[in-house]
Motif scaffolding. Sequence first.
Motif, PDB file in Angstrom:
ATOM      1  N   SER A  29      -3.827  -7.386   0.046  1.00 49.45           N
ATOM      2  CA  SER A  29      -2.782  -6.381  -0.351  1.00 49.45           C
ATOM      3  C   SER A  29      -1.539  -6.668  -0.975  1.00 49.45           C
ATOM      4  CB  SER A  29      -2.543  -5.515   1.089  1.00 49.45           C
ATOM      5  OG  SER A  29      -1.567  -4.539   0.997  1.00 49.45           O
ATOM      6  N   GLU A  30      -1.188  -6.459  -2.065  1.00 47.07           N
ATOM      7  CA  GLU A  30      -0.312  -6.946  -2.815  1.00 47.07           C
ATOM      8  C   GLU A  30       0.836  -5.795  -3.438  1.00 47.07           C
ATOM      9  OE1 GLU A  30      -0.287  -9.673  -6.637  1.00 47.07           O
ATOM     10  OE2 GLU A  30      -0.991 -10.753  -4.867  1.00 47.07           O
ATOM     11  N   ASN A  31       1.882  -5.678  -2.879  1.00 44.22           N
ATOM     12  CA  ASN A  31       2.703  -4.737  -3.448  1.00 44.22           C
ATOM     13  C   ASN A  31       4.005  -5.311  -4.159  1.00 44.22           C
ATOM     14  OD1 ASN A  31       3.803  -2.225  -4.354  1.00 44.22           O
ATOM     15  ND2 ASN A  31       4.163  -1.743  -2.057  1.00 44.22           N
ATOM     16  N   LYS A  32       4.354  -5.288  -5.592  1.00 43.51           N
ATOM     17  CA  LYS A  32       5.520  -5.754  -6.216  1.00 43.51           C
ATOM     18  C   LYS A  32       6.456  -4.638  -6.699  1.00 43.51           C
ATOM     19  CE  LYS A  32       3.221 -10.248  -7.070  1.00 43.51           C
ATOM     20  NZ  LYS A  32       2.667 -10.930  -8.313  1.00 43.51           N
ATOM     21  N   GLY A  39      12.395  -0.230 -12.281  1.00 44.61           N
ATOM     22  CA  GLY A  39      11.381   0.648 -11.707  1.00 44.61           C
ATOM     23  C   GLY A  39       9.822   0.134 -11.854  1.00 44.61           C
ATOM     24  N   GLN A  40       9.733  -0.869 -12.479  1.00 44.93           N
ATOM     25  CA  GLN A  40       8.495  -1.627 -12.585  1.00 44.93           C
ATOM     26  C   GLN A  40       7.667  -1.942 -11.482  1.00 44.93           C
ATOM     27  OE1 GLN A  40       7.292  -1.906 -16.018  1.00 44.93           O
ATOM     28  NE2 GLN A  40       5.269  -2.906 -15.510  1.00 44.93           N
ATOM     29  N   PHE A  41       6.449  -1.966 -11.336  1.00 44.02           N
ATOM     30  CA  PHE A  41       5.678  -2.231 -10.314  1.00 44.02           C
ATOM     31  C   PHE A  41       4.314  -2.830 -10.454  1.00 44.02           C
ATOM     32  CE2 PHE A  41       4.370   2.025 -10.787  1.00 44.02           C
ATOM     33  CZ  PHE A  41       3.012   2.044 -10.240  1.00 44.02           C
ATOM     34  N   GLN A  42       3.833  -3.419  -9.494  1.00 45.27           N
ATOM     35  CA  GLN A  42       2.223  -3.796  -9.747  1.00 45.27           C
ATOM     36  C   GLN A  42       1.932  -3.532  -8.287  1.00 45.27           C
ATOM     37  OE1 GLN A  42       2.344  -7.648 -11.068  1.00 45.27           O
ATOM     38  NE2 GLN A  42       2.185  -7.082 -13.106  1.00 45.27           N
ATOM     39  N   ILE A  51     -14.274  -1.585  -2.120  1.00 41.70           N
ATOM     40  CA  ILE A  51     -13.374  -0.554  -2.759  1.00 41.70           C
ATOM     41  C   ILE A  51     -12.061  -1.751  -3.179  1.00 41.70           C
ATOM     42  CG2 ILE A  51     -11.356   0.839  -2.179  1.00 41.70           C
ATOM     43  CD1 ILE A  51     -13.226   2.333   0.037  1.00 41.70           C
ATOM     44  N   GLN A  52     -11.627  -1.456  -4.520  1.00 43.84           N
ATOM     45  CA  GLN A  52     -10.664  -2.331  -5.155  1.00 43.84           C
ATOM     46  C   GLN A  52      -9.648  -1.380  -5.652  1.00 43.84           C
ATOM     47  OE1 GLN A  52     -12.682  -4.869  -7.680  1.00 43.84           O
ATOM     48  NE2 GLN A  52     -12.963  -6.597  -5.899  1.00 43.84           N
ATOM     49  N   VAL A  53      -8.470  -1.672  -5.577  1.00 41.60           N
ATOM     50  CA  VAL A  53      -7.380  -0.599  -6.516  1.00 41.60           C
ATOM     51  C   VAL A  53      -6.161  -1.739  -7.076  1.00 41.60           C
ATOM     52  CG1 VAL A  53      -5.613   1.117  -6.015  1.00 41.60           C
ATOM     53  CG2 VAL A  53      -7.695   1.092  -4.662  1.00 41.60           C
ATOM     54  N   LYS A  54      -6.042  -1.200  -8.462  1.00 41.61           N
ATOM     55  CA  LYS A  54      -4.945  -1.945  -8.892  1.00 41.61           C
ATOM     56  C   LYS A  54      -4.266  -0.979  -9.736  1.00 41.61           C
ATOM     57  CE  LYS A  54      -7.820  -6.150  -9.760  1.00 41.61           C
ATOM     58  NZ  LYS A  54      -8.355  -7.037 -10.825  1.00 41.61           N
ATOM     59  N   ALA A  55      -2.853  -1.083  -9.688  1.00 40.71           N
ATOM     60  CA  ALA A  55      -2.185  -0.077 -10.503  1.00 40.71           C
ATOM     61  C   ALA A  55      -0.844  -0.840 -11.008  1.00 40.71           C
ATOM     62  CB  ALA A  55      -1.969   1.082  -9.802  1.00 40.71           C
ATOM     63  N   GLN A  56      -0.302  -0.308 -11.913  1.00 41.77           N
ATOM     64  CA  GLN A  56       0.963  -0.910 -12.520  1.00 41.77           C
ATOM     65  C   GLN A  56       1.720   0.043 -13.394  1.00 41.77           C
ATOM     66  OE1 GLN A  56       0.116  -4.342 -15.001  1.00 41.77           O
ATOM     67  NE2 GLN A  56      -0.632  -3.077 -16.660  1.00 41.77           N
ATOM     68  N   GLY A  57       2.946   0.194 -13.294  1.00 41.58           N
ATOM     69  CA  GLY A  57       3.560   0.802 -14.132  1.00 41.58           C
ATOM     70  C   GLY A  57       5.266   1.061 -14.133  1.00 41.58           C
ATOM     71  N   ASN A  58       5.899   2.157 -14.298  1.00 42.28           N
ATOM     72  CA  ASN A  58       7.351   2.287 -14.070  1.00 42.28           C
ATOM     73  C   ASN A  58       7.570   3.842 -14.252  1.00 42.28           C
ATOM     74  OD1 ASN A  58       7.381   3.430 -16.762  1.00 42.28           O
ATOM     75  ND2 ASN A  58       7.503   1.358 -17.703  1.00 42.28           N
TER      76      ASN A  58
END
Length: 93
Positions: A29-32, A39-42, A51-58
């Motif tokens: 579990s990684e949340n940056k 507002g950039q995040f990963q 189950i795997q989830v990956k997201a990034q954005g702003n």
Amino acid sequence: MLKYTLIFALFVVLASCSEDDLQAQLLKSENKQNLDGAGQFQHEITVSNGIQVKAQGNVNGIQGEYFLPGEDGKQIRVTYTADATGFHPKVEE
């Protein structure tokens, strides 16, 4: 009424869970957040049941993917973008 609908949906999900799902362990579990001050995040999660989830954005949009175990044991990959025009998934089996 919405409260009862959500409770019913929760019971349906719980009733359909397999033993593997109930015993699943969180492996990663990684949340940056606010990586660049704008507002950039990963975000990344991995669970022992596949189950795997990956997201990034702003603040302008999100790009991501998630993997779910299919009924035949193969992984189902969903990639998506979400922005001012909505949620745009693409399913790959």
